[in-house]
Every structure is written in C-alpha cells, then in structure tokens.
Design an enzyme around this catalytic site. Structure first.
Site: not given
Ligand code: KIV
Length: 322
Positions: A73, A141, A210
């Site tokens: 992000s 991740k 998510e």
C-alpha cells in the site's frame, strides 16, 4: 548457539515471535464475547498496523501493536500511485529496512509486491529471502489462495514464516474490476473458504481477510486453525489491521467505510504548518529561545600567521542541540 550467543538469544529479546502470534488464535464461536479473547488468560486479538518509515515505526511500536506490516500500500500512501501494481521489491526492501530499525517489540511483516512471487515457487522463495536478508523482515505476506499454495509451502520450507491474504487482493485490482467487496456470491464464498484452508495447509501462520462480509469472515475464522486478521471483514476475526494513515486521519480524499479515523492528524498537521508559515512571515519565529547564545563583541581579526593556532583552539564538536 553460535559463537558467544546463548541458545535463547537467537532472536532479539522482547520481540513478539511467530509462535506467540500463532498462539493468539481465539477459541470458540465469533460473537460469544467472553470466550473470544475477553476472559482472563485467554488470547487477546492481534493488533496490526502498517508503517513505511522509521519514525512511524517507533511510534506504533511504543503504542503496543503486535505486528507491523510494511504493505505494498506504500505505492498509494507514500508514492501517490493509483494502485499497488508498480511497487518493486527493491522499494519494499528500502522501506522494510527503515521500519525494522524502529521496532523493539512488534513483529515485522513485509509484503511481496506484484510479480515478485507469482511467476513460480522458486521466484517466491528468492524474493522472500531478499525481504528477510536485505529488508530485515521477520515474515512475508503474499496475496492469493489455492494458486499460491505451493509458493507458500516452498517459502515456509525455506524457514520463512508466511502470512496469507485473501478477499480483496489489491494486486488483482484489474481482474476484480476495482477495489470491491469480495465473497458476496455463494460460489465466491466457497472459493474463499477453500483458499483459506489451502493456505493453512501450506503452512501460513496467519491470514489477512480483506473486504469481505462479516459472516463469511467469521466462518473462515471458525474453520481454520490459524489467526485471521481482518480489514473490512467485521469484528469476528482473531485480529485487525489498518493502514496507519487511515487510522490517524491523515488522508484528505476518500477512505473506505472500514477505515475508522481514530484521530484527525491531517488537520493537526495542516494547522501546525499554517501557524509556522504565519510566524515565519511575521518574523516571530524563531524567537530568542530557539536561537543559540550570541557571540557578543567579536575580537579583532587575527593576522594570517595566527590562523592555524586559532583552529587548534576551536572546540572539536559543537553542541547543536542546546
Ligand atoms: O498493503 C497493505 O497495506 C495491506 C493491508 C491493507 C492488509 O495489504
């Protein structure tokens, strides 16, 4: 174990470990408050937040988060991009290294960026190794389900802990048709559940969920034996993650529904900088309390021959902070 280190010193003292996080899997049915992390001695929910630099890392660590994610992000938050796709592995490593220096307690997870693992399990192991060696990460991740299960298995076999990520997987934004809630249809929900099971079986130690409906997140949480960490997935997960700039109210444009602003740091920053601009323009900053002691009357200039002697008299280090 090696050299002069004691067996217990293979990790940094005080750091939260993967087995400790793994043990934070809550027991019981989601929603049954007392049996899900509220009773004495029961595992507490995992609190995770993103960070992208040293200063933010020191602050969120001091605040007591369990896990810090250097998310890709950062492409949107730090670089101002429209999505995470262009972020490179070297950029991830740069930010992970900075964040690692600021963490004394929290576990550091680094995101594998787009196309640093999808190509093959071997590529996934190699990229994960770089995040660990060069980025000082403690786990990695990656996004995806059944299709990356073999990749996860191979990374874990190399001794690298893995966090999975299913539901809205931003690296697939074009395939998904935008940043949208996932798992709404029965087919999508079934696929998500089998993805979660495949990742657990492959050896992931935690799973990010998510942007999925809360009841589906609860079902996944119930069905798998590793902690789920939700973002836009309701309260029934074993932990939560938020992007630090969302949580701190630093984002000026649109923020997703799930991104609770715990403060309005953006307004505080703009207000403080406006005051700075006003004081600079008015000449009221810096005041005498922000200036060094004056020299007083300057001695008459020395002759050229005296210059080297004057240098020898000068203090070796100036104390700029006081
Ligand atoms: O990149 C990121 O910050 C993430 C979190 C939103 C889970 O993947």
């Amino acid at each position: 174990m090696y050299g002069r280190a004691k067996p217990s010193e293979g990790r940094v003292p005080g750091k939260i470990t993967v087995p400790q996080l793994r043990a934070r899997k809550l027991q019981g049915t989601p929603g049954e408050g007392a049996s899900r992390g509220h009773g004495p001695g029961e595992p507490r929910r995992i609190a995770m937040v993103t960070a992208y630099d040293y200063t933010m890392a020191t602050l969120v660590d001091e605040a007591g988060v369990d896990m810090v994610l250097v998310g890709d992000s950062l492409g949107m938050v730090v670089q101002g991009l429209a999505n995470t796709i262009p972020v490179s592995l070297d950029e991830m490593i740069y930010h992970c290294r900075a964040v690692a220096r600021g963490l004394r307690r929290a576990h550091l997870v680094g995101d594998l960026p787009f196309m640093s693992y999808q190509v093959s399990p071997a590529q996934a192991v190699e990229s994960s190794g770089k995040l660990m060696k060069e980025g000082s990460c403690e786990s990695v991740k990656l996004e995806g389900g059944v299709e990356v299960a073999e990749h996860v298995h191979r990374i874990v076999r190399a001794g690298i802990p893995v966090v999975g990520h299913v539901g809205l997987t931003p690296q697939s934004v074009h395939a998904l048709g935008g940043f949208k809630v996932q798992g709404r249809s029965a087919g999508q929900a079934d696929k998500l559940l089998s993805d979660a099971r495949a990742l657990e079986e492959a050896g992931a130690f935690a799973l990010v969920l998510e942007a999925i409906p809360p009841d589906l997140a609860e079902e996944v949480t119930r069905e798998i034996g590793i902690p789920t960490i939700g973002i836009g997935a309701g309260a029934g997960c074993d932990g939560q993650v938020l992007v630090c700039t969302d949580l701190l109210g630093m984002v000026r444009g649109h923020t997703p529904r799930f991104a609770k602003r715990f403060t309005e740091l953006g307004d505080a920053i703009v207000g403080a900088v406006q005051t700075y601009v006003t004081e600079v323009q008015a000449g009221t900053f810096p005041g005498p309390e922000h200036a060094y002691k004056a020299n007083g009357a300057r001695p008459p200039p020395r002759a050229a021959d005296d210059e080297s002697a004057a240098l020898l008299d000068a203090p070796m280090a100036l104390d700029l902070w006081h």
